[in-house]
Design an enzyme around this catalytic site. Sequence first.
Site, PDB file in Angstrom:
ATOM      1  CD  GLU A 171       0.681   0.052   3.156  1.00 45.21           C
ATOM      2  OE1 GLU A 171       0.782   1.130   2.517  1.00 45.21           O
ATOM      3  OE2 GLU A 171       1.443  -0.273   4.076  1.00 45.21           O
ATOM      4  CD  GLU A 207      -0.493  -4.413   8.341  1.00 46.10           C
ATOM      5  OE1 GLU A 207       0.712  -4.579   8.081  1.00 46.10           O
ATOM      6  OE2 GLU A 207      -1.368  -4.257   7.472  1.00 46.10           O
TER       7      GLU A 207
HETATM    8  C1  IPT Z   1       2.149  -4.106   5.434  1.00 49.09           C
HETATM    9  C2  IPT Z   1       0.928  -4.569   4.707  1.00 49.09           C
HETATM   10  O1  IPT Z   1      -0.182  -3.821   5.072  1.00 49.09           O
HETATM   11  C3  IPT Z   1       0.618  -6.001   4.930  1.00 49.09           C
HETATM   12  O2  IPT Z   1      -0.303  -6.405   3.964  1.00 49.09           O
HETATM   13  C4  IPT Z   1       1.843  -6.832   4.876  1.00 49.09           C
HETATM   14  O3  IPT Z   1       2.422  -6.715   3.613  1.00 49.09           O
HETATM   15  C5  IPT Z   1       2.802  -6.342   5.889  1.00 49.09           C
HETATM   16  O4  IPT Z   1       3.129  -5.022   5.651  1.00 49.09           O
HETATM   17  C6  IPT Z   1       4.093  -7.094   5.872  1.00 49.09           C
HETATM   18  O5  IPT Z   1       3.980  -8.445   5.939  1.00 49.09           O
HETATM   19  S1  IPT Z   1       2.865  -2.894   4.381  1.00 49.09           S
HETATM   20  C7  IPT Z   1       4.526  -2.682   4.843  1.00 49.09           C
HETATM   21  C8  IPT Z   1       5.259  -2.100   3.674  1.00 49.09           C
HETATM   22  C9  IPT Z   1       4.654  -1.787   6.005  1.00 49.09           C
END
Ligand code: IPT
Length: 975
Positions: free
Chosen positions: A409, A480
């Site tokens: 990010e 993710e």
């Molecule tokens: C995404 C992040 O990469 C991760 O660190 C964590 O924050 C996760 O989301 C949520 O728990 S960023 C999100 C705005 C898609």
Amino acid sequence: MDLPYLEDVSPGTGSLPPRAWYARSDAVSLSLNGSWRFRLSPTAFAADDSFAADGYDAGAWDTVAVPGHWVLEGHGAPVYTNMVYPFPVDPPRVPTENPTGDHLRTFDLPDDWPATGGGTLRFDGVESCARVWLNGTELGEFKGSRLPHEFAVGHLLKPSGNVLAVRVHQWSSGSYLEDQDQWWLPGIFRDVTLLHRPEGCALDFFTHASYDHRAGTGTLRVDSDVEGQVSVPELGIEVATGESVTVPVEPWTAETPRLYDGILATAGERVPLRIGFRTVAVEDGVIKVNGRRILFRGVNRHEFHPERGRALDLATMRTDVLLMKQNNINAVRTSHYPPHPAFLDFCDELGLWVIDECDLETHGFTEQEWRDNPVDDDRWTPALLDRAARMVERDKNHPSVIIWSLGNECGTGRGLEAMARWIRERDTGRLIHYEGDQSCAYTDMYSRMYADHAEVERIGRREDTDGPERRRQLPFILCEYGHAMGNGPGGLSEYQRLFEAHERNQGGFIWEWIDHGFEHPEFGYAYGGDFGEELHDGNFVCDGLLFPDRCGSPGLDAYKRVIQPVRFGYDKAAGTVRVTNLHDFADLSHLSFGWMYISDDDAVNEVGELAVPPELGPGESVELKLPDPPPASRATETFLHLTAMVGVETNWTKLDHVVARDEFALTPRPAVRVATGERPVREGDFITLGPGTFDARTGELRTLSGISLASAPRLDIWRAPTDNDNGASWQGGRRNGLLWRELGLHRMQHRLDAVELTDDALTVRTRVAPASRNIGLRAVYRWTSDAAQLRLTVSVMPEGEWTVPLPRLGIRLGLPAAYGFAHWFGGGPGEAYPDTAAASDTGRHLMPVDRMQTPYVRPQENGARAGVRWAELRAGFSGEGVRVVGDPAFWFTARRWTTEQLDAATHRTDLTPGETLWVHLDHGQQGIGSQSCGPGVLPQYELHAAPAEFSLTFSRREATPEDEPTLPPLPPFAG
Ligand code: IPT
């Protein structure tokens, strides 16, 4: 304006060039971990640096543990923010209020410390900026919290009375590069070590160990800054550094983590090598290791311990890897920074694919549309390259690391491109990942986070035409997905199917491994805001598959099942089982297989071994004939259970550990006998029908066979919204949790329209609706009885325009608290919802109601059991109680507090058992989804308001002495 070192954008000064990390060589070393003197100042320069001078008396100072975070040791408090910076965004400046911890320790050299040679002082992790002195001489200062920094100190060492002084600033320019979604935790949180450096010691070295899957050979070459000999006795290898040698080897994979021990011997030092031969490449648009496509069954792992923050001990790191292995997880993304290096040693040894991610995130710049983003500003590029080098140089000798990730990010920018270029030149044997640049101009794979199923399907078909053509040729991963915040995530099986159906889709990494909840005397586990932070993101920090104490959540059980590396099928007509090996490399020789025919009442209980050929290779299937099932009885249901268990000694679990499991129904559920024939009789204020007494005015059930109900059964549609129901503020689309509350579904009013007595039934007509709205549900309760049992049929008819799904649809009733022991036949033992039910096994389950609660850190709907045919709530394990039979099967939930109390609670400690046991018997439950950060509930798991009818038969259950089983201890805070 000249900025002080902590605010300038440079990575630091004075330290040695980065190099390979190893835990131990034959050179002497001294751990400087332990208790250090500590003084906290409110600003960076409130105290002068005289404490670093020889002879300073720190006797009045406090002490802290190193490794540790001072905010967890009574000095200040942790702060949690997700994307926003907890300070004004004005890079590279940081606030004047800048907690600064001065650390001091004295040490003597051990007796065996050689008189000649040098010394290196190594810091494995300090957040966020440190300035270091030894014996009054300043060594330098550094940033890059989760990266190692070394200083040459040999010339300064004395046999005794050495004074090491470290000043640590919580905020520095480096903080702008470390905006990961986690607690801000300053301190010296990883090891501090003094290494003796003999004359002719090893400096940096790079083990290149590739595998040629066609020839079955490995090629080894160790490049070293200092010439030496490389020996691998097991392979008969004895070569000079820089020389290649090719020999037959067993390859390293995450499934078969074959390591060979070797030694790098330079003139002055012998460094142990742990060599794994493997080759990583993108071929035909697919990531391949040793020539085969791999599928990531991964998790994102932050370093976290509920008392110690990111200061993890070796046992905890090893536990994490063991738990991953035991739950069929084969990959870890080290979100969002290189972990303690010992974690990677465990990954090498036990077998996990690793995406090693650089300590880099600038997420908070989204607030200003990425203006001033350090990754697109050349002034910051040296800092970025420093971070890349410190990661790559430190971790390059780990076979488990197959992908470098530039960070998380950060948007896009030239700095990232420069990092990728540098990494590619330095290491040609690994791939590069970065999710933030969707053009994939400098990465080897297309990566997304939280893409929904439909999009993953399109990408799998290489139909993602919204990006450059080059991207469509690349493999795809979800770095993710499956946001495991609170109850959930839902929809994982559907993702897995898409990973299996499309070669390009190479799996994903659940967000995330563990809840970052801190042990707290008042809250149980604390999350954002619990330390009085000015800005915070609440319980968004608790979104793991593990609870903070590392007990697995139902989400982990479901994930384990979804990704199990063996699949079973059953052809009932042919009586054959189909076993498919879903490993990428391993055959099935490490597993043993069993089958079982089992019935509800245990009348049928036949078991046997399933003769699966051990040599069944990855991707292969076999059909096996089973003995004929027992004759079907009309009274019970019969099932086939199939299991795959660990059958040989391993280093990651016990024998008989269940790796895969499935079940198949052999017979349909027998029809439930309809209890009817009795006539309701009105006597004064009461109506009697079979074992039931009703309030004649309201038609509400008051007693059942003498048991007084604390609350009569009535229609219930409310559930305490889950984090996934509520969704995240930046989510587009419908956020059910909020819509439900806005509609008033948490305060439904029940209007009584009629209580009717007929020859064979008591019928109660109602309308259930929220104030101020014209939507509602007509609910008709029809009670019948056969004298022993009482049957309730609920008919529901929605009225008005329902534009949201229902949270749940069922009845709730209150029983006396004494009936706190549950037995049921249906799904279990753990919780399940329509889209999270992969680990729900049909069978007889029994446990105290207290154990049926899932201790989500922020309380929310939990604990439903799926497909329950009957349930009993008993006074003790074998005591008398109430029996309910569902027609059809129902969702069963029981707890010692109401939904309203659950909904109002912010922490587990808000929930205290009351006088009533609340029982939910639900005909439907809304799915869970993943909308706390990802997509919502898939359409097939939505509970739409629609005409519905379901029946429940109640009776009294007499005590039947049975032997009480021993149950494992209750989960934490289970009332
Ligand atoms: C995404 C992040 O990469 C991760 O660190 C964590 O924050 C996760 O989301 C949520 O728990 S960023 C999100 C705005 C898609």
